[in-house]
Design a protein around this motif. Structure first.
Motif, PDB file in Angstrom:
ATOM      1  N   SER A 195     -28.057  12.550  46.797  1.00  0.00           N
ATOM      2  CA  SER A 195     -29.229  12.865  45.983  1.00  0.00           C
ATOM      3  C   SER A 195     -30.029  13.985  46.640  1.00  0.00           C
ATOM      4  N   PRO A 196     -30.761  14.807  45.860  1.00  0.00           N
ATOM      5  CA  PRO A 196     -31.596  15.867  46.439  1.00  0.00           C
ATOM      6  C   PRO A 196     -32.568  15.337  47.485  1.00  0.00           C
ATOM      7  N   ALA A 197     -33.126  14.129  47.255  1.00  0.00           N
ATOM      8  CA  ALA A 197     -34.073  13.554  48.216  1.00  0.00           C
ATOM      9  C   ALA A 197     -33.393  13.263  49.551  1.00  0.00           C
ATOM     10  N   LEU A 198     -32.141  12.758  49.503  1.00  0.00           N
ATOM     11  CA  LEU A 198     -31.418  12.449  50.736  1.00  0.00           C
ATOM     12  C   LEU A 198     -31.023  13.731  51.465  1.00  0.00           C
ATOM     13  N   ILE A 199     -30.614  14.756  50.706  1.00  0.00           N
ATOM     14  CA  ILE A 199     -30.260  16.041  51.320  1.00  0.00           C
ATOM     15  C   ILE A 199     -31.456  16.622  52.063  1.00  0.00           C
ATOM     16  N   GLU A 200     -32.622  16.582  51.421  1.00  0.00           N
ATOM     17  CA  GLU A 200     -33.841  17.104  52.041  1.00  0.00           C
ATOM     18  C   GLU A 200     -34.194  16.302  53.300  1.00  0.00           C
ATOM     19  N   LEU A 201     -34.016  14.992  53.226  1.00  0.00           N
ATOM     20  CA  LEU A 201     -34.314  14.122  54.367  1.00  0.00           C
ATOM     21  C   LEU A 201     -33.389  14.429  55.544  1.00  0.00           C
ATOM     22  N   MET A 202     -32.091  14.578  55.278  1.00  0.00           N
ATOM     23  CA  MET A 202     -31.124  14.865  56.344  1.00  0.00           C
ATOM     24  C   MET A 202     -31.402  16.216  56.985  1.00  0.00           C
ATOM     25  N   ALA A 203     -31.768  17.201  56.170  1.00  0.00           N
ATOM     26  CA  ALA A 203     -32.024  18.546  56.678  1.00  0.00           C
ATOM     27  C   ALA A 203     -33.239  18.584  57.597  1.00  0.00           C
ATOM     28  N   ALA A 204     -34.140  17.628  57.426  1.00  0.00           N
ATOM     29  CA  ALA A 204     -35.401  17.642  58.177  1.00  0.00           C
ATOM     30  C   ALA A 204     -35.318  16.915  59.516  1.00  0.00           C
ATOM     31  N   ALA A 246     -29.579  13.622  62.153  1.00  0.00           N
ATOM     32  CA  ALA A 246     -28.540  13.674  61.121  1.00  0.00           C
ATOM     33  C   ALA A 246     -27.375  14.556  61.559  1.00  0.00           C
ATOM     34  N   VAL A 247     -27.666  15.591  62.358  1.00  0.00           N
ATOM     35  CA  VAL A 247     -26.614  16.489  62.847  1.00  0.00           C
ATOM     36  C   VAL A 247     -25.590  15.693  63.651  1.00  0.00           C
ATOM     37  N   PHE A 248     -26.075  14.877  64.579  1.00  0.00           N
ATOM     38  CA  PHE A 248     -25.170  14.156  65.474  1.00  0.00           C
ATOM     39  C   PHE A 248     -24.505  12.972  64.776  1.00  0.00           C
ATOM     40  N   ASP A 249     -25.200  12.369  63.810  1.00  0.00           N
ATOM     41  CA  ASP A 249     -24.556  11.344  62.993  1.00  0.00           C
ATOM     42  C   ASP A 249     -23.438  11.964  62.150  1.00  0.00           C
ATOM     43  N   TYR A 250     -23.677  13.171  61.654  1.00  0.00           N
ATOM     44  CA  TYR A 250     -22.673  13.875  60.859  1.00  0.00           C
ATOM     45  C   TYR A 250     -21.427  14.166  61.698  1.00  0.00           C
ATOM     46  N   GLN A 295     -23.925  24.619  53.005  1.00  0.00           N
ATOM     47  CA  GLN A 295     -25.299  24.931  52.585  1.00  0.00           C
ATOM     48  C   GLN A 295     -26.258  24.965  53.769  1.00  0.00           C
ATOM     49  N   GLY A 296     -25.753  24.652  54.955  1.00  0.00           N
ATOM     50  CA  GLY A 296     -26.608  24.667  56.141  1.00  0.00           C
ATOM     51  C   GLY A 296     -27.492  23.445  56.258  1.00  0.00           C
ATOM     52  N   VAL A 297     -27.132  22.349  55.587  1.00  0.00           N
ATOM     53  CA  VAL A 297     -27.965  21.152  55.638  1.00  0.00           C
ATOM     54  C   VAL A 297     -27.941  20.544  57.042  1.00  0.00           C
ATOM     55  N   PHE A 298     -26.760  20.473  57.667  1.00  0.00           N
ATOM     56  CA  PHE A 298     -26.660  19.860  58.987  1.00  0.00           C
ATOM     57  C   PHE A 298     -26.933  20.876  60.103  1.00  0.00           C
ATOM     58  N   PHE A 299     -26.295  22.011  60.034  1.00  0.00           N
ATOM     59  CA  PHE A 299     -26.570  23.101  60.969  1.00  0.00           C
ATOM     60  C   PHE A 299     -25.901  24.366  60.441  1.00  0.00           C
ATOM     61  N   GLU A 316     -22.235  21.552  72.128  1.00  0.00           N
ATOM     62  CA  GLU A 316     -22.812  22.868  71.832  1.00  0.00           C
ATOM     63  C   GLU A 316     -24.057  22.754  70.958  1.00  0.00           C
ATOM     64  N   MET A 317     -24.015  21.859  69.970  1.00  0.00           N
ATOM     65  CA  MET A 317     -25.180  21.689  69.114  1.00  0.00           C
ATOM     66  C   MET A 317     -26.357  21.111  69.892  1.00  0.00           C
ATOM     67  N   SER A 318     -26.063  20.221  70.831  1.00  0.00           N
ATOM     68  CA  SER A 318     -27.117  19.666  71.681  1.00  0.00           C
ATOM     69  C   SER A 318     -27.764  20.774  72.506  1.00  0.00           C
ATOM     70  N   GLU A 319     -26.944  21.678  73.046  1.00  0.00           N
ATOM     71  CA  GLU A 319     -27.462  22.803  73.824  1.00  0.00           C
ATOM     72  C   GLU A 319     -28.298  23.740  72.951  1.00  0.00           C
ATOM     73  N   LEU A 320     -27.834  23.984  71.737  1.00  0.00           N
ATOM     74  CA  LEU A 320     -28.573  24.851  70.821  1.00  0.00           C
ATOM     75  C   LEU A 320     -29.931  24.247  70.477  1.00  0.00           C
ATOM     76  N   LYS A 321     -29.933  22.942  70.192  1.00  0.00           N
ATOM     77  CA  LYS A 321     -31.193  22.274  69.867  1.00  0.00           C
ATOM     78  C   LYS A 321     -32.159  22.331  71.052  1.00  0.00           C
ATOM     79  N   ARG A 322     -31.625  22.133  72.264  1.00  0.00           N
ATOM     80  CA  ARG A 322     -32.477  22.168  73.446  1.00  0.00           C
ATOM     81  C   ARG A 322     -33.027  23.573  73.668  1.00  0.00           C
ATOM     82  N   SER A 323     -32.187  24.598  73.461  1.00  0.00           N
ATOM     83  CA  SER A 323     -32.644  25.988  73.614  1.00  0.00           C
ATOM     84  C   SER A 323     -33.741  26.322  72.609  1.00  0.00           C
ATOM     85  N   GLU A 324     -33.561  25.842  71.366  1.00  0.00           N
ATOM     86  CA  GLU A 324     -34.576  26.097  70.334  1.00  0.00           C
ATOM     87  C   GLU A 324     -35.905  25.441  70.720  1.00  0.00           C
TER      88      GLU A 324
END
Length: 255
Positions: A83-92, A96-100, A179-183, A231-239
């Motif tokens: 659902s659009p609501a779930l997509i918006e929630l995951m993107a925020a 969700a990135v690591f669960d994905y 769509q870039g929802v996760f990363f 790598e995603m963990s490192e990117l998140k930490r750098s950000e």
């Protein structure tokens, strides 16, 4: 007695069943345009009225869609998986990135095992062909093609597992990834060393599949996604570090 008279199936229903099977098996993909009415009726060997009746049935059930002056397309059946609501929630939320990634590890590991055992020779040729395209894209400076082929490579493995439930679940999640929802996948390919590592990991996955070694293919998928997680963990930490540094810098400018 529990017997019923056998009725001859209408031609339109035979057309419906064939198109349903092509969508279910992932051969016809969301957004794919069907041939013209004339061409399709000739290919199927049915009259245009029978074809129109079948198309109307599939449209009514949301499997086909018409675009003005552009023909008939396979409907975006994947877009409704979340659902659009779930997509918006995951993107925020970063979690969700690591669960994905964990979700992909579990299901793609199974898919790689199945593909190594049950995939046909043609399935494995498709995977190998995409990998060689990745090698070609790797030599280019722009990583966008390589990032797109990365998704195609993984989806080809899932297709080769010949499990339609797995196929549609993973296609839906890859649609969100595109769509870039996760990363942003292209972030992963910006660094040359990372690109080299990712290509080597895909080479290992491909080698396991081509050797029809299910354990090697599964292990290579898990190792690859462990690396993506790191790598995603490192990117998140750098950000996060950059956000803090900018706050310090702004504060220093104000003093």
């Amino acid at each position: 007695m529990p017997f019923q008279r056998i009725e001859a199936e209408k031609l339109s229903q035979s057309v419906v069943k064939q198109i349903e099977q092509l969508i279910l098996r992932g051969i016809l993909r969301p957004g794919e345009r069907l041939p013209s009415e004339r061409e399709l009726s000739e290919r199927l060997g049915v009259s245009r009225p029978s074809l129109r009746e079948a198309v109307a049935d599939l449209q009514e059930r949301g499997l086909l869609a018409t675009r003005a002056s552009a023909g008939i397309y396979v409907a975006d059946v994947l877009g409704s998986a979340f659902s659009p609501a779930l997509i918006e929630l995951m993107a925020a939320h970063d979690e969700a990135v690591f669960d994905y990634i964990a979700f992909r590890q579990d299901l793609e590991g199974i898919a790689a095992e199945r593909a190594a055992i049950q995939g046909s020779d043609t399935d494995l040729k498709v995977i190998d062909t995409i990998f060689h395209k990745m090698e070609g894209a790797h030599r280019k400076r722009n990583p966008s093609d390589e990032a797109e082929l990365d998704a195609e490579f993984h989806l080809a493995i899932i297709e080769a597992s010949h499990n339609v439930i797995l196929l549609h679940m993973m296609r839906a999640s890859f649609n969100l990834l595109r769509q870039g929802v996760f990363f942003n996948r292209q972030q992963m390919f910006k660094n040359r060393t990372t690109r080299d590592m990712l290509l080597d990991q895909h080479r290992d996955i491909n080698a396991g599949l081509q050797a029809r070694d299910p354990m090697a293919a599964k292990a290579a998928v898990i190792a690859h996604l462990d690396y993506v997680k790191q790598e995603m963990s490192e990117l998140k930490r750098s950000e996060k570090n950059e956000e803090i540094a900018q706050l310090r810098y702004a504060h220093e400018q104000d003093r």
